[in-house]
Design an enzyme around this catalytic site. Sequence first.
Site, PDB file in Angstrom:
ATOM      1  N   LYS A   1      -6.429   4.777 -10.616  1.00 11.37           N
ATOM      2  CA  LYS A   1      -6.041   4.186  -9.325  1.00 11.37           C
ATOM      3  C   LYS A   1      -7.286   3.659  -8.606  1.00 11.37           C
ATOM      4  O   LYS A   1      -8.355   4.288  -8.666  1.00 11.37           O
ATOM      5  CB  LYS A   1      -5.336   5.256  -8.482  1.00 11.37           C
ATOM      6  CG  LYS A   1      -4.709   4.730  -7.196  1.00 11.37           C
ATOM      7  CD  LYS A   1      -3.909   5.831  -6.489  1.00 11.37           C
ATOM      8  CE  LYS A   1      -3.278   5.359  -5.199  1.00 11.37           C
ATOM      9  NZ  LYS A   1      -2.486   6.398  -4.532  1.00 11.37           N
TER      10      LYS A   1
ATOM     11  N   SER B   1       2.288   5.508  -3.184  1.00 13.22           N
ATOM     12  CA  SER B   1       1.336   4.416  -3.193  1.00 13.22           C
ATOM     13  C   SER B   1       0.711   4.144  -4.556  1.00 13.22           C
ATOM     14  O   SER B   1       0.115   3.091  -4.752  1.00 13.22           O
ATOM     15  CB  SER B   1       0.216   4.723  -2.201  1.00 13.22           C
ATOM     16  OG  SER B   1      -0.494   5.883  -2.606  1.00 13.22           O
TER      17      SER B   1
ATOM     18  N   SER C   1       2.671  10.412  -3.441  1.00 11.80           N
ATOM     19  CA  SER C   1       2.339   9.139  -4.093  1.00 11.80           C
ATOM     20  C   SER C   1       2.188   9.179  -5.604  1.00 11.80           C
ATOM     21  O   SER C   1       1.987   8.139  -6.214  1.00 11.80           O
ATOM     22  CB  SER C   1       1.053   8.575  -3.502  1.00 11.80           C
ATOM     23  OG  SER C   1       1.354   7.924  -2.314  1.00 11.80           O
TER      24      SER C   1
HETATM   25  N1  GLN Z   1       4.226   7.500   1.046  1.00 13.01           N
HETATM   26  C1  GLN Z   1       3.398   8.418   1.759  1.00 13.01           C
HETATM   27  C2  GLN Z   1       2.623   7.681   2.804  1.00 13.01           C
HETATM   28  O1  GLN Z   1       2.809   6.522   2.938  1.00 13.01           O
HETATM   29  C3  GLN Z   1       2.526   9.161   0.839  1.00 13.01           C
HETATM   30  C4  GLN Z   1       1.291   8.433   0.482  1.00 13.01           C
HETATM   31  C5  GLN Z   1       0.446   9.193  -0.473  1.00 13.01           C
HETATM   32  O2  GLN Z   1       0.835  10.233  -1.006  1.00 13.01           O
HETATM   33  N2  GLN Z   1      -0.755   8.679  -0.649  1.00 13.01           N
HETATM   34  O3  GLN Z   1       1.843   8.225   3.508  1.00 13.01           O
END
Ligand code: GLN
Length: 473
Positions: free
Chosen positions: A74, A149, A173
């Site tokens: 990532k 994400s 995420s």
């Molecule tokens: N979808 C969640 C957010 O937008 C989690 C993001 C993540 O785990 N990096 O914060």
Amino acid sequence: MLKPYFELRKQFENGQTSVVDTVKDLLLEIENKKELNAFITVTDDYALNQAKISQEKFDSGNPRELEGMILAIKDNISTKDIRTTCASKMLENYKPIYNATTVQRLLDAGVIIIGKTNMDEFAMGSSNENSYFGNVLNPLNKDYVPGGSSGGSAAAATAGFCHVSLGSETGGSVRQPASFTGIYGYKPSYGRISRYGLVAFASSLDQIGIFSKSLKDLSSVCDIITGFDENDSTSANLKNTDSINHLGTDYSGLKIGYLSDDILSFCTDYVLEKYRSDLNKMKEQGHELIEIPIHYAEAWIPTYYIIATAEASSNLARFDGVRFGFRPEINEGENIYVKTRSEGFGMEVKRRIMLGTYVLSSGFYDAYYRKAQQVRRKITDSYKATFDKVDCVYMPTTPGSAFKFGSRNDNPIKMYKADYYTASANLAGVPAINIPSGFDEEGMPFGMQVQCNNFDDEKMIGYANYISNLINS
Ligand code: GLN
């Protein structure tokens, strides 16, 4: 199609397949499917060079532990001299001068890095629609989001561009995109995998996680990157996991926790139906099912979004036009800080910074931030009480399957609810793993997760393997 690592390794060992050819084929495949937009940077020459080194190791009979395994990383995890953008204009041309601990350990074990994956900007999002480099498409159906994400890492693993990919988890995420793309996605206990070199979003929640179609490939990476790291002050002083040796275990008589009906009320019918049928199979096998005493479920999402945004607003203060990355043309009288951040950050990141600054401001600190910390403690306590009673918790990862592009990004609250079942594990710091479980009427996958007590990661991976075989049999 890329074979699972251990199968391919045998062919590397007996000379049936060349590492260099494998990487060349993959690079071609990535190019042919570039509309998926899974990568921000494909590391062509670097990957080919690593493949040559791996081939030499096999030729000389000295392959390292994960020699020739193909990995995608990532783009918020530092890779020395390889652009690490966090999918933001702010870091569009940023090349770190060091490797994250996870990356270094994997390189030392012989992996080949094929590229840096696309993501929501600074890991903020649930659909991968917040990237400066454009949306990632779900390889299973391009009209649908891959989740976020870590959408690029999930897409890369699902599409067969790599054996394993690294993602990051602050509130789901890794597990959520794993659910939307039908693969395994593991979030470790807080402190189990070093965060050194992971660009911070919300430090008390962030963890690096792992995706793969194969639980064996996932475990082998897990066992390399877990273990104490003196460069991370939150790293647990524990040896590496030995999860791979928990994969064959035939668990009997497990105490499995399940969610009460009110917490399940956010689920779509098809997820609920599959959940109940999975639980039935467990019961038939003689496992004991126990409704878990998880309280404050209605507060999981608000608590997460208050704490995450508060920490993000502080962590992202470093992007000021002076120390890192992007700085626009500054005319006389213009403020560098304001102009850099106005132009460098995307809309969702700005929304989070504003929310976070608000909940930390002196007038609202007690009402929001302090309160959220208190509720977080209650959530952690209710997890502790749960694991006094059960070996693991089994619950949906996402309320439904992947949604279509554009269907939620006009309404942040609707989007935030995609994390309904994932954020609590980050708040409590417990490990959790997505297992592919079922499909909706369009054929899109969804997953369930196994959660365990703090630092029971290797056992949890063993349970996941066992339960996965059980529910998919
Ligand atoms: N979808 C969640 C957010 O937008 C989690 C993001 C993540 O785990 N990096 O914060």
